[in-house]
Scaffold this motif. Structure first.
Motif, mmCIF file in Angstrom:
data_model
loop_
_atom_site.group_PDB
_atom_site.id
_atom_site.type_symbol
_atom_site.label_atom_id
_atom_site.label_comp_id
_atom_site.label_asym_id
_atom_site.label_seq_id
_atom_site.Cartn_x
_atom_site.Cartn_y
_atom_site.Cartn_z
ATOM 1 N N SER A 55 42.761 43.462 34.159
ATOM 2 C CA SER A 55 42.672 44.585 33.086
ATOM 3 C C SER A 55 43.036 45.980 33.861
ATOM 4 O O SER A 55 42.641 46.839 33.620
ATOM 5 C CB SER A 55 40.949 44.824 32.952
ATOM 6 O OG SER A 55 40.294 43.688 32.777
ATOM 7 N N GLY A 56 44.349 45.754 34.825
ATOM 8 C CA GLY A 56 44.885 46.836 35.070
ATOM 9 C C GLY A 56 44.155 47.639 36.296
ATOM 10 O O GLY A 56 44.839 48.711 36.836
ATOM 11 N N TYR A 57 43.550 46.817 37.036
ATOM 12 C CA TYR A 57 42.866 47.385 38.393
ATOM 13 C C TYR A 57 43.721 46.989 39.361
ATOM 14 O O TYR A 57 43.503 45.674 39.704
ATOM 15 C CB TYR A 57 41.430 46.862 38.557
ATOM 16 C CG TYR A 57 40.608 47.458 37.415
ATOM 17 C CD1 TYR A 57 40.366 48.657 37.091
ATOM 18 C CD2 TYR A 57 39.274 46.302 36.972
ATOM 19 C CE1 TYR A 57 39.371 48.992 36.185
ATOM 20 C CE2 TYR A 57 38.413 46.731 36.082
ATOM 21 C CZ TYR A 57 38.290 48.084 35.842
ATOM 22 O OH TYR A 57 37.302 48.626 34.753
ATOM 23 N N PRO A 58 44.239 48.085 39.957
ATOM 24 C CA PRO A 58 45.215 47.313 41.286
ATOM 25 C C PRO A 58 44.377 46.965 42.559
ATOM 26 O O PRO A 58 45.127 46.490 43.001
ATOM 27 C CB PRO A 58 46.048 48.707 41.412
ATOM 28 C CG PRO A 58 45.177 49.937 41.047
ATOM 29 C CD PRO A 58 44.525 49.330 39.670
ATOM 30 N N ASP A 59 43.031 47.224 42.481
ATOM 31 C CA ASP A 59 42.562 46.976 43.782
ATOM 32 C C ASP A 59 41.901 45.421 43.479
ATOM 33 O O ASP A 59 41.062 45.074 44.369
ATOM 34 C CB ASP A 59 41.285 47.827 44.025
ATOM 35 C CG ASP A 59 40.302 48.080 42.938
ATOM 36 O OD1 ASP A 59 40.485 47.585 41.835
ATOM 37 O OD2 ASP A 59 39.375 48.895 43.155
#
Lengths: 223, 223
Positions: free
Chosen positions: A131-135
Protein backbone atom coordinates in the motif's frame (compact mmCIF):
# COMPACT_ATOMS: atom_id res chain seq x y z
CA UNK A 1 27.28 -13.41 24.57
CA UNK A 2 26.31 -16.46 22.56
CA UNK A 3 23.23 -16.10 20.36
CA UNK A 4 20.59 -18.74 21.02
CA UNK A 5 19.82 -20.11 17.53
CA UNK A 6 16.49 -21.53 18.72
CA UNK A 7 15.15 -18.23 20.03
CA UNK A 8 13.02 -15.60 18.33
CA UNK A 9 11.24 -12.37 19.16
CA UNK A 10 7.99 -11.64 17.34
CA UNK A 11 6.67 -8.11 16.93
CA UNK A 12 3.06 -8.65 17.94
CA UNK A 13 0.76 -5.74 17.16
CA UNK A 14 -2.39 -7.74 17.74
CA UNK A 15 -3.37 -7.60 14.09
CA UNK A 16 -4.03 -10.44 11.68
CA UNK A 17 -0.54 -10.51 10.16
CA UNK A 18 1.49 -10.44 13.36
CA UNK A 19 -0.82 -13.05 14.90
CA UNK A 20 -0.17 -15.34 11.95
CA UNK A 21 3.56 -14.63 12.31
CA UNK A 22 3.46 -15.64 15.95
CA UNK A 23 2.05 -19.03 14.96
CA UNK A 24 4.67 -19.33 12.23
CA UNK A 25 7.43 -18.56 14.74
CA UNK A 26 6.18 -21.11 17.25
CA UNK A 27 6.50 -23.83 14.59
CA UNK A 28 10.12 -22.92 13.86
CA UNK A 29 11.68 -21.82 17.15
CA UNK A 30 11.82 -23.42 20.56
CA UNK A 31 12.00 -20.23 22.62
CA UNK A 32 9.62 -17.48 21.55
CA UNK A 33 8.87 -14.10 23.08
CA UNK A 34 6.39 -11.52 21.87
CA UNK A 35 7.08 -7.79 21.94
CA UNK A 36 4.26 -5.28 21.57
CA UNK A 37 4.98 -1.60 21.09
CA UNK A 38 2.64 0.80 22.83
CA UNK A 39 3.10 3.88 20.64
CA UNK A 40 -0.09 5.66 21.55
CA UNK A 41 -2.23 3.73 19.10
CA UNK A 42 -5.39 5.49 18.10
CA UNK A 43 -7.28 2.55 19.57
CA UNK A 44 -6.27 0.79 22.77
CA UNK A 45 -8.28 -2.23 21.62
CA UNK A 46 -5.30 -3.13 19.43
CA UNK A 47 -3.08 -3.55 22.49
CA UNK A 48 -5.76 -5.61 24.21
CA UNK A 49 -5.87 -7.87 21.15
CA UNK A 50 -2.11 -8.41 21.37
CA UNK A 51 -2.42 -9.40 25.04
CA UNK A 52 -5.26 -11.81 24.22
CA UNK A 53 -3.37 -13.44 21.35
CA UNK A 54 -0.13 -13.85 23.34
CA UNK A 55 -2.12 -15.45 26.15
CA UNK A 56 -3.85 -17.87 23.76
CA UNK A 57 -0.46 -18.76 22.29
CA UNK A 58 1.07 -19.21 25.74
CA UNK A 59 3.93 -16.89 24.88
CA UNK A 60 5.52 -14.36 27.25
CA UNK A 61 4.74 -10.88 26.08
CA UNK A 62 6.47 -7.61 26.87
CA UNK A 63 5.02 -4.21 26.09
CA UNK A 64 7.59 -1.55 25.25
CA UNK A 65 6.34 2.04 25.32
CA UNK A 66 7.33 4.45 22.58
CA UNK A 67 5.92 7.94 22.93
CA UNK A 68 8.03 9.42 20.13
CA UNK A 69 5.61 9.07 17.24
CA UNK A 70 2.71 10.69 18.96
CA UNK A 71 5.01 13.64 19.61
CA UNK A 72 6.17 13.69 16.00
CA UNK A 73 2.56 13.77 14.89
CA UNK A 74 1.62 14.38 11.30
CA UNK A 75 0.00 11.04 10.60
CA UNK A 76 -3.37 9.42 10.97
CA UNK A 77 -2.56 6.40 13.13
CA UNK A 78 -1.55 8.22 16.30
CA UNK A 79 -3.28 11.57 15.88
CA UNK A 80 -6.94 12.33 16.12
CA UNK A 81 -7.32 14.95 13.41
CA UNK A 82 -6.30 13.50 10.07
CA UNK A 83 -8.52 11.33 7.89
CA UNK A 84 -7.43 7.73 7.57
CA UNK A 85 -8.20 7.00 3.99
CA UNK A 86 -6.12 9.19 1.75
CA UNK A 87 -2.83 10.02 0.20
CA UNK A 88 -0.75 13.02 1.14
CA UNK A 89 -0.13 14.85 -2.12
CA UNK A 90 3.30 16.20 -1.16
CA UNK A 91 4.77 12.77 -0.48
CA UNK A 92 2.71 10.45 -2.69
CA UNK A 93 2.43 8.18 0.36
CA UNK A 94 -0.70 7.17 2.25
CA UNK A 95 -1.38 9.58 5.11
CA UNK A 96 -1.30 6.59 7.42
CA UNK A 97 2.45 6.33 6.70
CA UNK A 98 4.36 7.11 9.88
CA UNK A 99 7.94 7.75 8.84
CA UNK A 100 10.43 5.54 10.60
CA UNK A 101 7.88 3.62 12.59
CA UNK A 102 8.66 0.08 11.48
CA UNK A 103 12.37 0.87 11.61
CA UNK A 104 12.12 2.02 15.22
CA UNK A 105 9.83 -0.83 16.27
CA UNK A 106 12.15 -3.46 14.81
CA UNK A 107 15.14 -1.73 16.41
CA UNK A 108 13.41 -1.77 19.80
CA UNK A 109 12.54 -5.45 19.34
CA UNK A 110 16.20 -6.03 18.49
CA UNK A 111 17.36 -4.16 21.62
CA UNK A 112 15.01 -6.34 23.67
CA UNK A 113 16.28 -9.46 21.91
CA UNK A 114 19.93 -8.44 22.33
CA UNK A 115 19.46 -8.29 26.09
CA UNK A 116 18.28 -11.92 25.94
CA UNK A 117 20.77 -13.28 23.38
CA UNK A 118 17.97 -13.80 20.86
CA UNK A 119 19.09 -13.39 17.24
CA UNK A 120 15.86 -14.01 15.32
CA UNK A 121 13.31 -11.23 14.78
CA UNK A 122 9.95 -11.85 13.14
CA UNK A 123 7.67 -9.16 11.73
CA UNK A 124 4.39 -9.32 9.86
CA UNK A 125 5.33 -6.83 7.17
CA UNK A 126 4.15 -7.60 3.70
CA UNK A 127 5.36 -6.21 0.39
CA UNK A 128 2.49 -7.61 -1.68
CA UNK A 129 -0.13 -5.45 -0.05
CA UNK A 130 2.32 -2.82 1.03
CA UNK A 131 0.00 0.00 0.00
CA UNK A 132 2.83 2.41 -0.60
CA UNK A 133 4.68 1.90 2.69
CA UNK A 134 8.39 1.92 1.86
CA UNK A 135 9.28 0.38 5.20
CA UNK A 136 7.42 -2.83 4.35
CA UNK A 137 9.72 -3.77 1.49
CA UNK A 138 12.26 -6.57 1.60
CA UNK A 139 15.02 -4.14 0.57
CA UNK A 140 14.28 -2.05 3.66
CA UNK A 141 14.39 -5.08 5.95
CA UNK A 142 17.67 -6.22 4.40
CA UNK A 143 19.23 -2.79 4.98
CA UNK A 144 17.86 -2.61 8.50
CA UNK A 145 19.17 -6.07 9.33
CA UNK A 146 22.64 -4.92 8.31
CA UNK A 147 22.29 -1.81 10.47
CA UNK A 148 21.11 -3.81 13.50
CA UNK A 149 23.93 -6.34 13.15
CA UNK A 150 26.54 -3.59 12.87
CA UNK A 151 25.00 -1.35 15.51
CA UNK A 152 24.67 -4.02 18.19
CA UNK A 153 27.48 -6.30 17.06
CA UNK A 154 25.12 -9.26 17.04
CA UNK A 155 23.99 -11.64 14.26
CA UNK A 156 20.36 -10.61 13.93
CA UNK A 157 18.20 -12.17 11.27
CA UNK A 158 14.89 -10.53 10.35
CA UNK A 159 12.15 -12.85 9.14
CA UNK A 160 9.06 -11.62 7.34
CA UNK A 161 7.17 -14.80 6.49
CA UNK A 162 4.27 -12.92 4.90
CA UNK A 163 6.46 -10.66 2.75
CA UNK A 164 5.46 -12.10 -0.61
CA UNK A 165 2.07 -13.56 0.25
CA UNK A 166 -1.27 -12.17 -0.86
CA UNK A 167 -3.86 -11.66 1.87
CA UNK A 168 -5.59 -14.85 0.69
CA UNK A 169 -2.33 -16.78 0.97
CA UNK A 170 -1.85 -15.38 4.49
CA UNK A 171 -5.27 -16.73 5.44
CA UNK A 172 -4.35 -20.14 4.06
CA UNK A 173 -1.10 -20.02 6.02
CA UNK A 174 -3.00 -19.20 9.22
CA UNK A 175 -5.29 -22.16 8.49
CA UNK A 176 -2.33 -24.50 7.99
CA UNK A 177 -0.69 -23.23 11.17
CA UNK A 178 -3.92 -23.80 13.08
CA UNK A 179 -4.13 -20.25 14.37
CA UNK A 180 -7.53 -19.29 12.95
CA UNK A 181 -9.02 -19.30 16.48
CA UNK A 182 -6.43 -16.70 17.51
CA UNK A 183 -7.55 -14.51 14.62
CA UNK A 184 -10.94 -14.17 16.27
CA UNK A 185 -9.12 -12.07 18.87
CA UNK A 186 -6.86 -10.13 16.50
CA UNK A 187 -7.69 -6.56 15.71
CA UNK A 188 -7.84 -4.99 12.26
CA UNK A 189 -10.41 -2.17 12.15
CA UNK A 190 -8.98 1.34 11.74
CA UNK A 191 -12.03 2.70 13.52
CA UNK A 192 -11.34 0.62 16.60
CA UNK A 193 -14.83 -0.89 16.59
CA UNK A 194 -15.62 -4.28 18.04
CA UNK A 195 -17.42 -5.87 16.22
CA UNK A 196 -15.24 -4.49 13.44
CA UNK A 197 -16.89 -1.84 11.27
CA UNK A 198 -16.41 -3.81 8.06
CA UNK A 199 -16.17 -0.67 5.96
CA UNK A 200 -12.79 0.97 6.68
CA UNK A 201 -9.88 0.14 4.33
CA UNK A 202 -8.34 -2.28 6.84
CA UNK A 203 -11.60 -4.18 7.39
CA UNK A 204 -12.23 -4.35 3.64
CA UNK A 205 -8.71 -5.65 2.96
CA UNK A 206 -9.13 -8.31 5.62
CA UNK A 207 -12.56 -9.36 4.35
CA UNK A 208 -11.25 -9.55 0.79
CA UNK A 209 -8.42 -11.85 1.88
CA UNK A 210 -10.74 -14.26 3.68
CA UNK A 211 -13.22 -14.18 0.79
CA UNK A 212 -10.52 -14.96 -1.75
CA UNK A 213 -9.20 -17.75 0.45
CA UNK A 214 -12.71 -19.18 0.79
CA UNK A 215 -12.32 -19.22 4.57
CA UNK A 216 -14.76 -17.79 7.12
CA UNK A 217 -13.21 -15.06 9.24
CA UNK A 218 -13.73 -15.95 12.91
CA UNK A 219 -13.69 -12.23 13.75
CA UNK A 220 -17.00 -10.61 14.59
CA UNK A 221 -17.69 -8.00 11.95
CA UNK A 222 -20.67 -5.82 11.11
CA UNK A 223 -21.81 -7.01 7.69
CA UNK B 1 8.43 15.93 -1.81
CA UNK B 2 11.65 17.64 -2.91
CA UNK B 3 14.58 17.35 -0.52
CA UNK B 4 16.07 20.72 0.43
CA UNK B 5 19.81 20.26 -0.25
CA UNK B 6 20.66 23.19 2.04
CA UNK B 7 18.88 21.82 5.08
CA UNK B 8 20.17 19.68 7.93
CA UNK B 9 18.99 18.28 11.24
CA UNK B 10 21.56 17.97 14.03
CA UNK B 11 21.12 15.51 16.87
CA UNK B 12 21.93 17.78 19.80
CA UNK B 13 22.42 15.98 23.10
CA UNK B 14 23.93 18.99 24.82
CA UNK B 15 27.34 17.36 25.07
CA UNK B 16 30.66 18.56 23.75
CA UNK B 17 30.58 16.55 20.54
CA UNK B 18 27.05 17.38 19.41
CA UNK B 19 27.65 21.05 20.28
CA UNK B 20 30.70 21.07 18.03
CA UNK B 21 28.66 19.32 15.34
CA UNK B 22 26.02 22.03 15.53
CA UNK B 23 28.66 24.67 14.80
CA UNK B 24 30.01 22.51 11.94
CA UNK B 25 26.52 22.19 10.48
CA UNK B 26 25.85 25.93 10.64
CA UNK B 27 28.95 26.54 8.52
CA UNK B 28 27.78 24.13 5.82
CA UNK B 29 24.00 24.37 5.65
CA UNK B 30 21.66 27.31 5.29
CA UNK B 31 18.71 25.84 7.14
CA UNK B 32 19.53 24.05 10.37
CA UNK B 33 17.29 22.51 13.01
CA UNK B 34 18.34 20.79 16.21
CA UNK B 35 16.64 17.70 17.57
CA UNK B 36 17.15 16.61 21.16
CA UNK B 37 15.90 13.24 22.38
CA UNK B 38 14.50 13.15 25.88
CA UNK B 39 15.01 9.47 26.69
CA UNK B 40 14.87 9.74 30.46
CA UNK B 41 18.48 10.77 30.83
CA UNK B 42 19.91 10.08 34.23
CA UNK B 43 20.54 13.82 34.54
CA UNK B 44 18.10 16.46 33.33
CA UNK B 45 20.99 18.91 33.28
CA UNK B 46 21.96 17.38 29.93
CA UNK B 47 18.66 18.47 28.38
CA UNK B 48 19.06 21.95 29.86
CA UNK B 49 22.50 22.14 28.27
CA UNK B 50 21.02 21.28 24.86
CA UNK B 51 18.43 24.04 25.25
CA UNK B 52 21.13 26.54 26.24
CA UNK B 53 23.40 25.61 23.32
CA UNK B 54 20.59 25.77 20.75
CA UNK B 55 19.62 29.19 22.07
CA UNK B 56 23.20 30.47 21.86
CA UNK B 57 23.41 29.15 18.30
CA UNK B 58 20.07 30.70 17.38
CA UNK B 59 18.79 27.39 16.03
CA UNK B 60 15.23 26.10 16.40
CA UNK B 61 15.25 23.07 18.66
CA UNK B 62 12.68 20.32 19.03
CA UNK B 63 12.66 17.82 21.86
CA UNK B 64 11.35 14.38 20.94
CA UNK B 65 10.47 12.13 23.86
CA UNK B 66 11.49 8.49 23.79
CA UNK B 67 10.47 6.48 26.83
CA UNK B 68 11.43 3.11 25.34
CA UNK B 69 14.96 2.78 26.68
CA UNK B 70 14.06 3.50 30.25
CA UNK B 71 11.51 0.70 29.96
CA UNK B 72 14.06 -1.63 28.37
CA UNK B 73 16.41 -0.93 31.26
CA UNK B 74 19.57 -2.92 31.72
CA UNK B 75 22.03 -0.09 31.25
CA UNK B 76 23.64 2.61 33.31
CA UNK B 77 22.61 5.76 31.43
CA UNK B 78 18.90 5.62 32.06
CA UNK B 79 18.69 3.42 35.15
CA UNK B 80 19.69 4.32 38.66
CA UNK B 81 21.14 1.05 39.87
CA UNK B 82 24.12 0.09 37.73
CA UNK B 83 27.60 1.49 38.10
CA UNK B 84 28.77 3.67 35.24
CA UNK B 85 32.36 2.65 34.89
CA UNK B 86 32.59 -0.95 33.90
CA UNK B 87 32.26 -3.62 31.32
CA UNK B 88 29.53 -6.23 31.26
CA UNK B 89 31.33 -9.56 31.13
CA UNK B 90 28.66 -11.36 29.11
CA UNK B 91 28.78 -8.90 26.22
CA UNK B 92 32.29 -7.47 26.38
CA UNK B 93 30.70 -4.06 25.97
CA UNK B 94 30.74 -1.13 28.41
CA UNK B 95 27.72 -1.28 30.70
CA UNK B 96 26.86 2.21 29.49
CA UNK B 97 26.04 0.66 26.09
CA UNK B 98 22.32 0.99 25.45
CA UNK B 99 21.53 -1.39 22.60
CA UNK B 100 19.89 0.31 19.67
CA UNK B 101 19.95 3.78 21.15
CA UNK B 102 21.88 5.64 18.49
CA UNK B 103 19.99 3.72 15.81
CA UNK B 104 16.64 4.79 17.23
CA UNK B 105 17.72 8.38 17.86
CA UNK B 106 18.99 8.80 14.31
CA UNK B 107 15.81 7.19 12.97
CA UNK B 108 13.68 9.60 15.00
CA UNK B 109 15.77 12.52 13.74
CA UNK B 110 15.24 11.19 10.22
CA UNK B 111 11.47 10.94 10.75
CA UNK B 112 11.48 14.54 11.97
CA UNK B 113 13.61 15.59 8.97
CA UNK B 114 11.43 13.66 6.52
CA UNK B 115 8.40 15.66 7.64
CA UNK B 116 10.33 18.84 6.74
CA UNK B 117 11.99 17.65 3.50
CA UNK B 118 15.41 17.78 5.15
CA UNK B 119 17.86 15.18 3.79
CA UNK B 120 20.99 15.85 5.86
CA UNK B 121 21.42 14.37 9.32
CA UNK B 122 24.37 15.24 11.54
CA UNK B 123 25.47 13.28 14.61
CA UNK B 124 28.41 13.64 16.95
CA UNK B 125 29.37 9.99 16.99
CA UNK B 126 33.03 9.22 16.98
CA UNK B 127 34.83 6.01 16.10
CA UNK B 128 38.22 7.08 17.44
CA UNK B 129 37.08 7.23 21.03
CA UNK B 130 34.22 4.88 20.52
CA UNK B 131 34.97 3.01 23.74
CA UNK B 132 33.47 -0.20 22.49
CA UNK B 133 30.15 1.19 21.26
CA UNK B 134 29.37 -0.64 18.02
CA UNK B 135 26.77 1.95 17.03
CA UNK B 136 29.42 4.68 16.80
CA UNK B 137 31.26 3.09 13.89
CA UNK B 138 31.17 4.37 10.34
CA UNK B 139 30.04 0.94 9.10
CA UNK B 140 26.98 1.18 11.33
CA UNK B 141 26.13 4.67 10.07
CA UNK B 142 26.54 3.53 6.46
CA UNK B 143 24.17 0.62 7.02
CA UNK B 144 21.69 2.79 8.89
CA UNK B 145 21.75 5.41 6.14
CA UNK B 146 20.80 2.71 3.63
CA UNK B 147 17.97 1.55 5.91
CA UNK B 148 16.65 5.09 6.39
CA UNK B 149 16.75 5.83 2.65
CA UNK B 150 14.92 2.60 1.83
CA UNK B 151 12.51 2.80 4.73
CA UNK B 152 11.35 6.37 4.10
CA UNK B 153 12.04 6.51 0.38
CA UNK B 154 14.10 9.66 0.84
CA UNK B 155 17.76 10.48 0.06
CA UNK B 156 19.10 10.85 3.59
CA UNK B 157 22.76 11.49 4.15
CA UNK B 158 24.25 10.97 7.60
CA UNK B 159 27.23 13.14 8.49
CA UNK B 160 29.51 12.39 11.40
CA UNK B 161 32.14 15.12 11.22
CA UNK B 162 33.95 13.92 14.34
CA UNK B 163 34.06 10.26 13.28
CA UNK B 164 37.80 10.02 12.79
CA UNK B 165 38.97 12.83 15.05
CA UNK B 166 40.71 12.42 18.38
CA UNK B 167 39.25 14.39 21.29
CA UNK B 168 42.12 16.89 20.89
CA UNK B 169 41.30 17.32 17.21
CA UNK B 170 37.65 17.87 18.13
CA UNK B 171 38.71 20.67 20.47
CA UNK B 172 40.75 22.26 17.68
CA UNK B 173 37.78 21.97 15.37
CA UNK B 174 35.55 23.69 17.95
CA UNK B 175 38.16 26.45 18.21
CA UNK B 176 38.27 26.90 14.42
CA UNK B 177 34.48 26.95 14.27
CA UNK B 178 34.40 29.58 17.01
CA UNK B 179 32.07 27.57 19.24
CA UNK B 180 34.27 27.34 22.34
CA UNK B 181 31.91 29.74 24.20
CA UNK B 182 29.05 27.30 23.55
CA UNK B 183 31.12 24.52 25.12
CA UNK B 184 30.95 26.38 28.41
CA UNK B 185 27.27 25.41 28.42
CA UNK B 186 27.65 21.86 27.10
CA UNK B 187 27.31 19.00 29.51
CA UNK B 188 29.68 16.07 29.86
CA UNK B 189 29.77 14.79 33.44
CA UNK B 190 28.22 11.33 33.99
CA UNK B 191 27.45 12.32 37.55
CA UNK B 192 25.36 15.28 36.45
CA UNK B 193 27.34 17.70 38.58
CA UNK B 194 27.69 21.38 37.75
CA UNK B 195 30.53 22.33 38.15
CA UNK B 196 31.48 19.02 36.53
CA UNK B 197 32.98 16.45 38.90
CA UNK B 198 36.18 16.13 36.92
CA UNK B 199 36.71 12.55 37.98
CA UNK B 200 34.15 10.41 36.13
CA UNK B 201 35.28 8.76 32.85
CA UNK B 202 33.44 11.36 30.75
CA UNK B 203 34.98 14.31 32.58
CA UNK B 204 38.44 12.75 32.38
CA UNK B 205 38.08 12.10 28.64
CA UNK B 206 37.01 15.69 28.09
CA UNK B 207 39.83 17.11 30.20
CA UNK B 208 42.35 14.93 28.39
CA UNK B 209 41.15 16.23 25.01
CA UNK B 210 41.47 19.87 26.01
CA UNK B 211 44.86 19.24 27.64
CA UNK B 212 46.21 17.53 24.53
CA UNK B 213 44.85 20.34 22.38
CA UNK B 214 46.51 22.91 24.63
CA UNK B 215 43.19 24.74 24.94
CA UNK B 216 41.49 25.85 28.15
CA UNK B 217 38.07 24.26 28.63
CA UNK B 218 35.56 27.06 29.26
CA UNK B 219 33.47 24.60 31.28
CA UNK B 220 33.46 25.00 35.05
CA UNK B 221 34.97 21.88 36.51
CA UNK B 222 36.08 20.86 39.99
CA UNK B 223 39.87 20.51 39.72
Amino acid sequence: MTPDPAAAVVLLSGGQDSTTCLAWTLKRFRRVEAVTIDYGQRHRIELEAAVAVARLAGVPQSVIPCDSFRALGGNSLTGNEAVVDGVVAATGLPNSFVPGRNLVFLTLAAAFAWQRSIPHLVAGVCQTDFSGYPDCRQTTLDALQAALCAGMDFPFEIHAPLMHLTKAESVHLAQELGCLPWLAHSHTCYNGSRPACGTCPACRLRAKGFAEAGVADPLMMVR
